[in-house]
Write a protein that holds these residues in place. Structure first.
Motif, short mmCIF file in Angstrom:
data_model
loop_
_atom_site.label_atom_id
_atom_site.label_comp_id
_atom_site.label_asym_id
_atom_site.label_seq_id
_atom_site.Cartn_x
_atom_site.Cartn_y
_atom_site.Cartn_z
N VAL A 1 -1.84 15.87 4.99
CA VAL A 1 -1.69 16.80 3.87
C VAL A 1 -0.27 16.76 3.33
CG1 VAL A 1 -1.68 19.26 3.29
CG2 VAL A 1 -3.58 18.30 4.58
N TRP A 2 0.71 16.78 4.21
CA TRP A 2 2.11 16.73 3.78
C TRP A 2 2.40 15.44 3.01
CZ3 TRP A 2 5.98 19.82 2.97
CH2 TRP A 2 7.24 19.29 2.78
N THR A 3 1.91 14.32 3.51
CA THR A 3 2.13 13.03 2.87
C THR A 3 1.50 12.99 1.48
OG1 THR A 3 2.13 11.98 5.04
CG2 THR A 3 1.88 10.54 3.16
N VAL A 4 0.30 13.54 1.35
CA VAL A 4 -0.37 13.55 0.05
C VAL A 4 0.34 14.49 -0.92
CG1 VAL A 4 -2.50 14.22 -1.12
CG2 VAL A 4 -2.61 12.84 0.95
N LEU A 5 0.80 15.63 -0.43
CA LEU A 5 1.46 16.60 -1.31
C LEU A 5 2.80 16.11 -1.83
CD1 LEU A 5 0.68 20.01 0.36
CD2 LEU A 5 -0.25 19.10 -1.75
N ILE A 6 3.53 15.32 -1.04
CA ILE A 6 4.84 14.85 -1.50
C ILE A 6 4.77 13.48 -2.16
CG2 ILE A 6 6.07 16.22 0.23
CD1 ILE A 6 6.59 13.57 1.73
N ALA A 7 3.57 12.95 -2.32
CA ALA A 7 3.41 11.64 -2.96
C ALA A 7 3.92 11.68 -4.40
CB ALA A 7 1.96 11.21 -2.92
N ALA B 1 -1.95 7.17 5.16
CA ALA B 1 -2.16 8.41 5.92
C ALA B 1 -3.62 8.85 5.86
CB ALA B 1 -1.25 9.51 5.39
N VAL B 2 -4.22 8.81 4.69
CA VAL B 2 -5.62 9.21 4.54
C VAL B 2 -6.52 8.26 5.33
CG1 VAL B 2 -7.52 9.48 2.90
CG2 VAL B 2 -5.25 10.36 2.34
N GLY B 3 -6.28 6.98 5.23
CA GLY B 3 -7.08 6.00 5.97
C GLY B 3 -6.93 6.14 7.47
N PHE B 4 -5.71 6.37 7.93
CA PHE B 4 -5.45 6.49 9.36
C PHE B 4 -6.13 7.72 9.94
CE2 PHE B 4 -2.93 7.82 13.02
CZ PHE B 4 -2.93 6.65 13.76
N VAL B 5 -6.01 8.84 9.27
CA VAL B 5 -6.62 10.08 9.77
C VAL B 5 -8.15 9.99 9.70
CG1 VAL B 5 -6.82 12.57 9.41
CG2 VAL B 5 -4.59 11.46 9.26
N THR B 6 -8.68 9.38 8.66
CA THR B 6 -10.12 9.19 8.58
C THR B 6 -10.61 8.29 9.71
OG1 THR B 6 -10.03 9.46 6.19
CG2 THR B 6 -12.01 8.41 7.09
N MET C 1 0.85 -1.18 0.00
CA MET C 1 0.00 0.00 0.00
C MET C 1 0.89 1.24 0.00
SD MET C 1 -2.92 1.28 2.68
CE MET C 1 -3.83 -0.21 2.55
N ARG C 2 0.43 2.26 -0.66
CA ARG C 2 1.20 3.49 -0.73
C ARG C 2 1.09 4.25 0.59
NH1 ARG C 2 -1.41 4.23 -6.29
NH2 ARG C 2 0.08 3.18 -7.62
N ASN C 3 2.10 5.04 0.86
CA ASN C 3 2.16 5.76 2.13
C ASN C 3 1.02 6.79 2.25
OD1 ASN C 3 3.17 6.47 4.59
ND2 ASN C 3 4.63 7.92 3.77
N TYR C 4 0.68 7.46 1.17
CA TYR C 4 -0.36 8.47 1.27
C TYR C 4 -1.73 7.84 1.48
CZ TYR C 4 -1.54 7.59 -3.65
OH TYR C 4 -1.92 7.00 -4.82
N GLU C 5 -1.95 6.66 0.96
CA GLU C 5 -3.23 5.97 1.20
C GLU C 5 -3.36 5.57 2.66
OE1 GLU C 5 -3.15 2.80 -1.60
OE2 GLU C 5 -3.88 4.05 -3.24
#
Length: 75
Positions: free
Chosen positions: A46-52, A7-12, A1-5
């Motif tokens: 947000v940082w993780t998604v932006l640097i993906a 992060a989004v799942g964890f925060v949600t 799994m990608r790191n940004y996915e």
């Protein structure tokens, strides 16, 4: 799994747990802990998604209202 996915799942998931704990009247310190950690979790997401490392092939002009052909730009 990608790191940004992740992060989004964890925060949600943290948001869903936070709202559920409020409704269940769980220990107030736990609710405050999640409340204070929330902004930092969002900033991390947000940082993780932006640097993906995602390569976007389409331009904004090509993708204007994909689901509504009647609203597409015609030039």
């Amino acid at each position: 799994m990608r790191n940004y996915e992740f992060a989004v799942g964890f925060v949600t998931g943290a948001l869903i747990i936070f709202v559920t704990l409020i409704q269940l009247n769980v220990a107030l310190p736990l609710i405050w802990l999640l409340f204070i950690a929330g902004p930092f979790l969002v900033l991390w997401m947000v940082w993780t998604v932006l640097i993906a490392p995602i390569k976007i092939e389409e331009t904004f002009e090509e993708q204007w209202y994909q689901d509504r052909p009647d609203m597409r730009r015609t030039e």
